[in-house]
Design a protein around this motif. Sequence first.
Motif, PDB file in Angstrom:
ATOM      1  N   TYR A 122       0.899  -1.261  -0.102  1.00  0.00           N
ATOM      2  CA  TYR A 122      -0.069   0.125  -0.059  1.00  0.00           C
ATOM      3  C   TYR A 122       0.989   1.213  -0.166  1.00  0.00           C
ATOM      4  CZ  TYR A 122      -3.634   3.466   1.431  1.00  0.00           C
ATOM      5  OH  TYR A 122      -4.361   4.271   1.358  1.00  0.00           O
ATOM      6  N   ARG A 126      -1.622   3.083  -3.544  1.00  0.00           N
ATOM      7  CA  ARG A 126      -2.535   3.671  -2.782  1.00  0.00           C
ATOM      8  C   ARG A 126      -3.864   3.420  -3.373  1.00  0.00           C
ATOM      9  NH1 ARG A 126      -0.296   7.009   1.044  1.00  0.00           N
ATOM     10  NH2 ARG A 126       1.957   6.673   1.464  1.00  0.00           N
ATOM     11  N   ASN A 127      -4.753   2.744  -2.897  1.00  0.00           N
ATOM     12  CA  ASN A 127      -6.338   2.435  -3.426  1.00  0.00           C
ATOM     13  C   ASN A 127      -7.201   3.033  -2.454  1.00  0.00           C
ATOM     14  OD1 ASN A 127      -7.177  -0.506  -2.506  1.00  0.00           O
ATOM     15  ND2 ASN A 127      -4.894   0.062  -2.231  1.00  0.00           N
ATOM     16  N   ASN A 128      -8.443   3.419  -3.115  1.00  0.00           N
ATOM     17  CA  ASN A 128      -9.701   3.766  -2.075  1.00  0.00           C
ATOM     18  C   ASN A 128     -10.934   3.189  -2.622  1.00  0.00           C
ATOM     19  OD1 ASN A 128     -10.936   5.327  -0.006  1.00  0.00           O
ATOM     20  ND2 ASN A 128     -11.224   7.039  -1.602  1.00  0.00           N
ATOM     21  N   PRO A 129     -11.717   2.653  -1.950  1.00  0.00           N
ATOM     22  CA  PRO A 129     -11.271   2.172  -0.626  1.00  0.00           C
ATOM     23  C   PRO A 129     -10.232   1.165  -0.596  1.00  0.00           C
ATOM     24  CG  PRO A 129     -13.646   1.254  -1.145  1.00  0.00           C
ATOM     25  CD  PRO A 129     -13.195   2.306  -2.310  1.00  0.00           C
ATOM     26  N   ASN A 130      -9.741   0.847   0.518  1.00  0.00           N
ATOM     27  CA  ASN A 130      -8.308   0.087   0.409  1.00  0.00           C
ATOM     28  C   ASN A 130      -8.739  -1.475   0.190  1.00  0.00           C
ATOM     29  OD1 ASN A 130      -5.924  -1.073   0.693  1.00  0.00           O
ATOM     30  ND2 ASN A 130      -5.794  -0.763   2.661  1.00  0.00           N
ATOM     31  N   THR A 131      -8.753  -2.125  -0.826  1.00  0.00           N
ATOM     32  CA  THR A 131      -9.081  -3.598  -0.980  1.00  0.00           C
ATOM     33  C   THR A 131      -7.914  -4.359  -1.627  1.00  0.00           C
ATOM     34  OG1 THR A 131      -9.990  -3.057  -3.221  1.00  0.00           O
ATOM     35  CG2 THR A 131     -11.459  -2.684  -1.205  1.00  0.00           C
ATOM     36  N   SER A 230     -12.959  -0.151  -6.247  1.00  0.00           N
ATOM     37  CA  SER A 230     -12.007   0.650  -5.628  1.00  0.00           C
ATOM     38  C   SER A 230     -11.353   1.497  -6.802  1.00  0.00           C
ATOM     39  CB  SER A 230     -10.953  -0.367  -5.142  1.00  0.00           C
ATOM     40  OG  SER A 230     -11.449  -0.679  -4.009  1.00  0.00           O
ATOM     41  N   GLU A 233      -4.985   5.465  -6.955  1.00  0.00           N
ATOM     42  CA  GLU A 233      -4.470   6.865  -7.127  1.00  0.00           C
ATOM     43  C   GLU A 233      -3.186   7.148  -8.283  1.00  0.00           C
ATOM     44  OE1 GLU A 233      -3.102   8.317  -3.421  1.00  0.00           O
ATOM     45  OE2 GLU A 233      -4.846   7.655  -2.298  1.00  0.00           O
TER      46      GLU A 233
END
Length: 247
Positions: A122, A126-131, A230, A233
Motif C-alpha cells: 500500500y 494507494r487505493n480507495n477504498p483500500n481493498t 475501488s 491513485e
Amino acid sequence: MESVKERLSPLTNEQVEQYDRDGYILIKKGCSHDLIDVFNAHIHTIRSADVMPEWAAVEPEDRFKLRVFNPHLHDGFALQMMKLPIVRGALAQIMGDEAVGVQSMYFYKEPGSKGQAAHQDYFYIRNNPNTMVAGYIALEEIDEENGCLWVIPGSHKHGLLKHGKVKRVNEHEPWTDETEGIDLSKEITIRMEKGDILFFHNLLVHSSGRNRSENRWRKSYVCHYIRQDSEIEREDLKRKIPLYDRL
C-alpha cells in the motif's frame, strides 16, 4: 444480453477466516505445471528475441535479470494468467465482490541477486477504498535458498507503517523502502512449490531474501488486484482489467 461465467469458490470458510486473521492465504497446487512451463517458455521467447517488443525491452545483458512490467497490457498469455478462474474466485471470496486486475510483474531472480526489504504494498500503490490484494504464483520451487518471501502474520492490522531507508544493503536492494516500527524478528518464511498461489493483503509486512543458490532462479508472476469499486491513485495503474469472461 451476455451473461458472466459462473465464479469458482476455491477457499473454505476456514481459509477466508485465516486470510482475515493473518493477512495471507496459500493455495497449494493452484496452477498446473504444464501451464507454468508453457508460460515460462513464452516469456523466455519474448526476452530471447533478437529484437524484443518495446514493452518488454531491456539491455541484452539484463534480459533474464530485470522483471517484465505489466505484460498483461500487451500480451494475451500474461493477461489470461492474471485472470485464472481460481484466482478470480479466491479474490471474490476474500473481497466479497468481483476483483479487477491493475498490475502484473513477471519476476526473474537470478542466483546472487538481492531481495526486497520488508515493506507494505500500500505504501507504493494507494487505493480507495483500500481493498488491494497481491496474487503471487510460484513458477518454480521457492525456498530460503533462492529467496522466498517472509511475512509477519497479522501485520496488516497495524495500518500503514512509516517507511525509511533500507538497513541491510548486502541483503536487500537499496533503492527500495523499508518498514519501521515493527519487530522484524516475527517474520516467517513462505515456502512454495511450483504452482502454489499466495494471496496477501496490501498492508501485510513482507520481504524477500537474497538468492543464495548457485544455479537456481526464483521466477514468479505477481499480480495486484482491487475490488471493482475501488480506485488506484497512481495514474499509470488506473486501468481496470475484469477477471471474468462473458458467455
